[in-house]
Design an enzyme around this catalytic site. Structure first.
Site, PDB file in Angstrom:
ATOM      1  N   ASP A  29       0.786  -1.237   0.000  1.00  0.00           N
ATOM      2  CA  ASP A  29       0.000   0.000   0.000  1.00  0.00           C
ATOM      3  C   ASP A  29       0.820   1.291   0.000  1.00  0.00           C
ATOM      4  O   ASP A  29       0.593   2.180  -0.815  1.00  0.00           O
ATOM      5  CB  ASP A  29      -1.047  -0.009   1.134  1.00  0.00           C
ATOM      6  CG  ASP A  29      -0.459  -0.024   2.537  1.00  0.00           C
ATOM      7  OD1 ASP A  29       0.725  -0.378   2.697  1.00  0.00           O
ATOM      8  OD2 ASP A  29      -1.200   0.318   3.484  1.00  0.00           O
ATOM      9  N   TYR A  86       3.358 -12.328  -1.845  1.00  0.00           N
ATOM     10  CA  TYR A  86       1.967 -12.785  -1.982  1.00  0.00           C
ATOM     11  C   TYR A  86       1.672 -13.174  -3.422  1.00  0.00           C
ATOM     12  O   TYR A  86       2.346 -12.725  -4.354  1.00  0.00           O
ATOM     13  CB  TYR A  86       0.975 -11.745  -1.464  1.00  0.00           C
ATOM     14  CG  TYR A  86       0.805 -10.491  -2.290  1.00  0.00           C
ATOM     15  CD1 TYR A  86       1.738  -9.473  -2.239  1.00  0.00           C
ATOM     16  CD2 TYR A  86      -0.324 -10.325  -3.094  1.00  0.00           C
ATOM     17  CE1 TYR A  86       1.563  -8.310  -2.980  1.00  0.00           C
ATOM     18  CE2 TYR A  86      -0.506  -9.164  -3.837  1.00  0.00           C
ATOM     19  CZ  TYR A  86       0.444  -8.167  -3.776  1.00  0.00           C
ATOM     20  OH  TYR A  86       0.286  -7.024  -4.514  1.00  0.00           O
ATOM     21  N   TRP A 101       2.747 -14.756   2.239  1.00  0.00           N
ATOM     22  CA  TRP A 101       3.856 -15.313   3.005  1.00  0.00           C
ATOM     23  C   TRP A 101       4.612 -14.097   3.563  1.00  0.00           C
ATOM     24  O   TRP A 101       5.544 -13.584   2.939  1.00  0.00           O
ATOM     25  CB  TRP A 101       4.800 -16.117   2.103  1.00  0.00           C
ATOM     26  CG  TRP A 101       4.204 -17.374   1.554  1.00  0.00           C
ATOM     27  CD1 TRP A 101       4.337 -18.630   2.058  1.00  0.00           C
ATOM     28  CD2 TRP A 101       3.390 -17.513   0.352  1.00  0.00           C
ATOM     29  NE1 TRP A 101       3.654 -19.524   1.270  1.00  0.00           N
ATOM     30  CE2 TRP A 101       3.073 -18.878   0.228  1.00  0.00           C
ATOM     31  CE3 TRP A 101       2.912 -16.611  -0.610  1.00  0.00           C
ATOM     32  CZ2 TRP A 101       2.291 -19.367  -0.813  1.00  0.00           C
ATOM     33  CZ3 TRP A 101       2.134 -17.092  -1.640  1.00  0.00           C
ATOM     34  CH2 TRP A 101       1.828 -18.463  -1.736  1.00  0.00           C
ATOM     35  N   TYR A 166      -7.844  -1.014   7.089  1.00  0.00           N
ATOM     36  CA  TYR A 166      -8.047  -2.160   7.980  1.00  0.00           C
ATOM     37  C   TYR A 166      -8.113  -3.479   7.223  1.00  0.00           C
ATOM     38  O   TYR A 166      -8.910  -3.629   6.307  1.00  0.00           O
ATOM     39  CB  TYR A 166      -9.342  -1.947   8.783  1.00  0.00           C
ATOM     40  CG  TYR A 166      -9.676  -3.079   9.717  1.00  0.00           C
ATOM     41  CD1 TYR A 166      -8.743  -3.516  10.653  1.00  0.00           C
ATOM     42  CD2 TYR A 166     -10.913  -3.719   9.670  1.00  0.00           C
ATOM     43  CE1 TYR A 166      -9.035  -4.557  11.522  1.00  0.00           C
ATOM     44  CE2 TYR A 166     -11.220  -4.765  10.541  1.00  0.00           C
ATOM     45  CZ  TYR A 166     -10.270  -5.185  11.458  1.00  0.00           C
ATOM     46  OH  TYR A 166     -10.558  -6.209  12.309  1.00  0.00           O
ATOM     47  N   ARG A 167      -7.266  -4.421   7.606  1.00  0.00           N
ATOM     48  CA  ARG A 167      -7.290  -5.776   7.043  1.00  0.00           C
ATOM     49  C   ARG A 167      -7.443  -6.745   8.207  1.00  0.00           C
ATOM     50  O   ARG A 167      -6.473  -7.040   8.915  1.00  0.00           O
ATOM     51  CB  ARG A 167      -5.978  -6.083   6.297  1.00  0.00           C
ATOM     52  CG  ARG A 167      -5.679  -5.161   5.126  1.00  0.00           C
ATOM     53  CD  ARG A 167      -6.613  -5.422   3.944  1.00  0.00           C
ATOM     54  NE  ARG A 167      -6.286  -4.560   2.814  1.00  0.00           N
ATOM     55  CZ  ARG A 167      -6.779  -3.344   2.600  1.00  0.00           C
ATOM     56  NH1 ARG A 167      -7.642  -2.819   3.471  1.00  0.00           N
ATOM     57  NH2 ARG A 167      -6.437  -2.635   1.547  1.00  0.00           N
ATOM     58  N   ASP A 258      -4.896   3.728  -2.416  1.00  0.00           N
ATOM     59  CA  ASP A 258      -3.461   4.060  -2.359  1.00  0.00           C
ATOM     60  C   ASP A 258      -3.135   5.196  -3.327  1.00  0.00           C
ATOM     61  O   ASP A 258      -2.393   6.136  -2.994  1.00  0.00           O
ATOM     62  CB  ASP A 258      -2.603   2.842  -2.727  1.00  0.00           C
ATOM     63  CG  ASP A 258      -2.893   1.639  -1.838  1.00  0.00           C
ATOM     64  OD1 ASP A 258      -3.384   1.842  -0.716  1.00  0.00           O
ATOM     65  OD2 ASP A 258      -2.630   0.505  -2.279  1.00  0.00           O
TER      66      ASP A 258
HETATM   67  P1  ADP Z   1      -9.910   1.778  -0.750  1.00  0.00           P
HETATM   68  O1  ADP Z   1      -9.092   1.296  -1.914  1.00  0.00           O
HETATM   69  O2  ADP Z   1      -9.060   2.324   0.356  1.00  0.00           O
HETATM   70  O3  ADP Z   1     -10.974   0.819  -0.282  1.00  0.00           O
HETATM   71  P2  ADP Z   1     -12.104   3.303  -1.850  1.00  0.00           P
HETATM   72  O4  ADP Z   1     -12.731   2.091  -2.418  1.00  0.00           O
HETATM   73  O5  ADP Z   1     -12.894   4.047  -0.846  1.00  0.00           O
HETATM   74  O6  ADP Z   1     -10.647   3.064  -1.252  1.00  0.00           O
HETATM   75  O7  ADP Z   1     -11.764   4.249  -3.072  1.00  0.00           O
HETATM   76  C1  ADP Z   1     -10.814   5.277  -2.998  1.00  0.00           C
HETATM   77  C2  ADP Z   1     -11.137   6.298  -4.032  1.00  0.00           C
HETATM   78  O8  ADP Z   1     -11.109   5.694  -5.331  1.00  0.00           O
HETATM   79  C3  ADP Z   1     -12.512   6.897  -3.894  1.00  0.00           C
HETATM   80  O9  ADP Z   1     -12.537   7.977  -2.978  1.00  0.00           O
HETATM   81  C4  ADP Z   1     -12.783   7.357  -5.321  1.00  0.00           C
HETATM   82  O10 ADP Z   1     -12.129   8.587  -5.557  1.00  0.00           O
HETATM   83  C5  ADP Z   1     -12.094   6.276  -6.148  1.00  0.00           C
HETATM   84  N1  ADP Z   1     -13.067   5.234  -6.529  1.00  0.00           N
HETATM   85  C6  ADP Z   1     -13.261   4.022  -5.957  1.00  0.00           C
HETATM   86  N2  ADP Z   1     -14.237   3.337  -6.580  1.00  0.00           N
HETATM   87  C7  ADP Z   1     -14.684   4.128  -7.579  1.00  0.00           C
HETATM   88  C8  ADP Z   1     -15.673   4.012  -8.612  1.00  0.00           C
HETATM   89  N3  ADP Z   1     -16.420   2.904  -8.738  1.00  0.00           N
HETATM   90  N4  ADP Z   1     -15.838   5.041  -9.472  1.00  0.00           N
HETATM   91  C9  ADP Z   1     -15.076   6.157  -9.388  1.00  0.00           C
HETATM   92  N5  ADP Z   1     -14.145   6.343  -8.443  1.00  0.00           N
HETATM   93  C10 ADP Z   1     -13.936   5.358  -7.547  1.00  0.00           C
END
Ligand code: ADP
Length: 307
Positions: A29, A86, A101, A166-167, A258
């Site tokens: 990350d 991994y 691993w 969180y994982r 990330d």
């Molecule tokens: P993480 O990878 O930490 O779980 P998120 O899933 O919340 O993070 O996504 C991080 C950012 O990636 C979001 O704030 C948004 O800007 C972008 N993003 C994630 N999914 C989408 C999507 N389906 N469409 C457009 N932007 C997205």
């Protein structure tokens, strides 16, 4: 301009290409964030803070850091341990599974390397980015030492940036994770949480709830990610909504957060305001999710990714 240090673990990634072959790369990350920051803000000085082994793959990982333009002066080499690894497998239905691993990787000993050399590498105002994954990787018996080192860095003027990432499977219990996260939130000046990170641990299910949780700590700047939903920010007591345009062409959301973190921090270090920085970060994340794997091809970033 200040410098940013990315503390955590980067791993060897193996991705199956066919029955008998796997493609090898490097990902993790904080490393992913550093790569995306550098792609969009080449002039920002970025460093990795991690521990690797003396094995050949560890050496190649250091070379990958250098190729990405990252300073490797604080990449420590453990004499007996190796880099974590991994593998990603995709089944017939396209579902991905990850096997790790990393339980005895060199990075687990990182806290022991955080000596005076690290302290002297920081100037007041430099950023130190770490995540919940960085915390989980640090061996539990070394965490108190880690908090002390972090405290010393903060006293020396470092700006601490935390993403809980969180994982569940990396923690022995939710209490163990909560203790570490509460501590990190109480020390961080900037927090970049996702709604999902806090729902499992604190029962907080929306961005507003995450902001309220952060308000109970003394955090200067908070940006809450929520997949395709609006991003919420908190700064100087002011809460703001930032619209995200949902992408209809999602291939793989690995490292969306990330990329968002890296580009957001790069933009802020270039004195862009929070709104503009979130817009750029969201644009980068939206590019990343249209490609498979943690690191999207460089060419995908050529257009319109400069402020
Ligand atoms: P993480 O990878 O930490 O779980 P998120 O899933 O919340 O993070 O996504 C991080 C950012 O990636 C979001 O704030 C948004 O800007 C972008 N993003 C994630 N999914 C989408 C999507 N389906 N469409 C457009 N932007 C997205």
């Amino acid at each position: 301009m200040n410098k940013i240090f990315f503390l955590g673990e980067c791993m060897i990634e193996l991705r199956r290409t066919d029955k008998t072959n796997m493609r090898q790369s490097f990902a993790g990350d904080v490393f992913n964030s550093a790569v995306y920051l550098k792609r969009c803000f080449n002039k920002v000085s970025c460093a990795m803070v991690t521990a690797l082994g003396e094995d050949k793959l560890s050496t190649e990982m250091v070379e990958a850091f250098e190729q990405a333009g990252l300073d490797t002066g604080l990449v420590f080499r453990h004499p007996h341990k190796n880099a974590g690894l991994y593998a990603i497998e995709t089944d017939d239905k396209g579902e991905r599974s990850f096997t790790y691993w990393r339980s005895d990787s060199a990075a687990r000993t990182l806290a022991r390397f955080l000596d005076k050399k690290v302290l002297s590498a920081f100037k007041a105002g430099d950023l130190l980015f770490f995540s919940g994954i960085s915390l989980a990787v640090i061996a539990p018996q070394d965490r108190e030492v880690f908090w002390q080192k972090l405290s010393a860095l903060k006293d020396a003027g470092a700006v601490l940036v935390f993403d809980p990432n969180y994982r569940a499977r990396m923690w022995q219990s939710t209490d163990e994770a909560k203790y570490a996260f509460d501590k990190a939130f109480s020390m961080a000046q900037i927090a970049l949480p996702g709604v999902e990170d806090l729902s499992a641990l604190y029962g907080i299910n929306d961005a507003r709830g995450v902001i309220e949780y952060c308000q109970s700590h003394d955090i200067k700047e908070v940006v809450v990610k929520d997949g395709p939903n609006s991003v919420l920010s908190l700064s100087q007591g002011h809460i703001e909504h930032h619209t995200i345009v949902p992408n209809q062409n999602v291939v793989d959301t690995t490292s969306a957060g990330d990329a968002f973190n890296g580009v957001y921090l790069g933009a802020r270090m270039n004195d862009l305001d929070i709104d503009k920085s979130i817009a750029l970060a969201a644009k980068a994340a939206s590019i990343v999710i249209q490609h498979s794997g943690a690191i999207a091809p460089k060419e995908a970033f050529t257009d319109g990714m400069s402020p």
